[in-house]
Design a protein around this motif. Structure first.
Motif, short mmCIF file in Angstrom:
data_model
loop_
_atom_site.label_atom_id
_atom_site.label_comp_id
_atom_site.label_asym_id
_atom_site.label_seq_id
_atom_site.Cartn_x
_atom_site.Cartn_y
_atom_site.Cartn_z
N ASP A 51 -22.26 -6.40 -49.46
CA ASP A 51 -21.92 -4.98 -49.27
C ASP A 51 -23.09 -4.13 -48.79
O ASP A 51 -22.88 -3.02 -48.29
CB ASP A 51 -21.36 -4.39 -50.56
N ALA A 98 -22.09 -9.79 -56.49
CA ALA A 98 -23.47 -9.65 -56.05
C ALA A 98 -24.38 -10.36 -57.05
O ALA A 98 -23.95 -10.74 -58.15
CB ALA A 98 -23.85 -8.18 -55.94
N THR A 99 -25.62 -10.54 -56.67
CA THR A 99 -26.61 -11.13 -57.57
C THR A 99 -27.89 -10.31 -57.52
O THR A 99 -28.20 -9.67 -56.51
CB THR A 99 -26.94 -12.59 -57.21
N LEU A 124 -22.20 -0.39 -58.29
CA LEU A 124 -22.19 -0.80 -56.89
C LEU A 124 -20.97 -0.25 -56.15
O LEU A 124 -21.07 0.16 -54.99
CB LEU A 124 -22.23 -2.32 -56.78
N ASP A 157 -18.32 -4.10 -59.60
CA ASP A 157 -19.27 -3.52 -60.54
C ASP A 157 -19.23 -2.00 -60.38
O ASP A 157 -19.30 -1.48 -59.26
CB ASP A 157 -20.68 -4.04 -60.23
N SER A 159 -16.58 -3.01 -54.60
CA SER A 159 -17.69 -3.89 -54.24
C SER A 159 -17.30 -5.35 -54.46
O SER A 159 -16.36 -5.66 -55.19
CB SER A 159 -18.92 -3.55 -55.08
N ARG A 160 -18.04 -6.23 -53.80
CA ARG A 160 -17.83 -7.68 -53.94
C ARG A 160 -18.90 -8.25 -54.87
O ARG A 160 -19.87 -7.58 -55.21
CB ARG A 160 -17.88 -8.33 -52.56
N LEU A 177 -31.77 -7.24 -54.72
CA LEU A 177 -30.30 -7.24 -54.75
C LEU A 177 -29.78 -8.01 -53.55
O LEU A 177 -30.17 -7.74 -52.41
CB LEU A 177 -29.77 -5.81 -54.73
N VAL A 178 -28.88 -8.95 -53.81
CA VAL A 178 -28.27 -9.76 -52.74
C VAL A 178 -26.77 -9.60 -52.84
O VAL A 178 -26.14 -10.01 -53.82
CB VAL A 178 -28.67 -11.24 -52.84
N THR A 179 -26.17 -8.99 -51.82
CA THR A 179 -24.74 -8.71 -51.81
C THR A 179 -24.26 -8.54 -50.38
O THR A 179 -25.01 -8.05 -49.53
CB THR A 179 -24.42 -7.43 -52.61
N THR A 206 -29.70 -6.77 -47.16
CA THR A 206 -30.72 -7.27 -48.09
C THR A 206 -32.10 -6.83 -47.63
O THR A 206 -32.46 -7.01 -46.46
CB THR A 206 -30.67 -8.80 -48.18
N PHE A 240 -31.94 -1.18 -52.00
CA PHE A 240 -30.90 -1.85 -51.23
C PHE A 240 -30.85 -1.23 -49.85
O PHE A 240 -31.28 -0.09 -49.63
CB PHE A 240 -29.53 -1.77 -51.93
#
Length: 232
Positions: free
Chosen positions: A22, A64-65, A91, A88, A61-62, A18-20, A25, A47
């Motif tokens: 918030d 994310a990928t 998230l 999301d 949340s912002r 998960l890359v975010t 990583t 996470f």
């Protein structure tokens, strides 16, 4: 991560990440999962710590990928990036939960006191709230674990409150064994993770995990073995 495969070709997931902005990583988590035709299969993704505002809760949340290494059928592994939208639901909930807990921990430290006293088939201890930041911190309840029952010495709700102008307060608790089967003592990974339900300034109630220090954990094990008649 929810995965759907509507084809007859299996998809193999090697790892996920998960890359975010918030959450911190963390390294990719091995998935080692083969997904055949399915409407939904959930794959866990780790996470790191939440990036919480210093004095409030995030609005949501912002974007994310999820970065995955996968292969379809007999193809070689390849990197695929799945986009998650802003706000999301999952998230957003995780972020709000962690940041609510963060606000409580910023206001006060919640821990067990240093004194543990054996009283027959009970152990007496104290739950201590010590000032760290600002705000009124209220503990509504403390729950037992898989192995120990814990209860306040005086039944009341809230259990204890650290007023905004106070530096420290405490309340007595009583601990007794919750299980006496020998097998339980061999699998006690979560035996000492006591959930405390607390709020700051009347906000959302969140669970803070309070854990006795290692010497007290050892004493609790010895105490439980004696009470259960398993120390011989």
């Amino acid at each position: 991560m929810a995965v759907r495969n509507t084809t007859d070709t299996p998809v193999y997931f090697s790892d996920l990440q998960l890359v975010t902005p918030d959450f911190a990583t963390v390294p990719p988590e091995p998935a080692d999962a083969t997904i055949k035709r399915t409407q939904r299969t959930d794959l866990p993704i780790p996470f790191g710590a939440a990036a919480c505002p210093p004095d409030g809760l995030p609005a949501g949340s912002r974007p994310a990928t999820v970065v995955a290494r996968l292969r379809t059928g007999s193809e070689p592994l390849r990197k695929v990036v799945f986009a998650l939208p802003a706000s999301d639901p999952l998230l957003s909930r995780l972020l709000r939960d962690e940041c609510s807990e963060h606000l409580i921990k910023q206001a006060a430290d919640i821990s067990f006191g240093p004194t543990w006293t054996r009283d027959g088939k009970k152990t007496r201890a104290t739950l201590v709230l010590s000032r760290r930041g600002t705000g009124t911190v209220t503990v509504n309840s403390i729950d037992g674990t898989s192995h120990y029952i814990i209860a306040p010495e005086r039944k009341r709700r809230p259990l204890v409150t650290l007023d905004a102008n106070a530096q420290r307060t405490e309340t007595p608790v009583v601990i007794t064994p919750g299980r006496c089967d020998p097998h339980a003592f061999a699998e006690a990974k979560k035996a000492f993770l006591f959930p405390v339900r607390a709020t700051v300034d009347g906000g959302e109630e969140r669970v803070i995990i309070v854990q006795p220090p290692k010497p007290q954990q050892d004493r609790l094990i010895h105490f439980a073995l004696e009470v259960c008649g398993l120390d011989g």
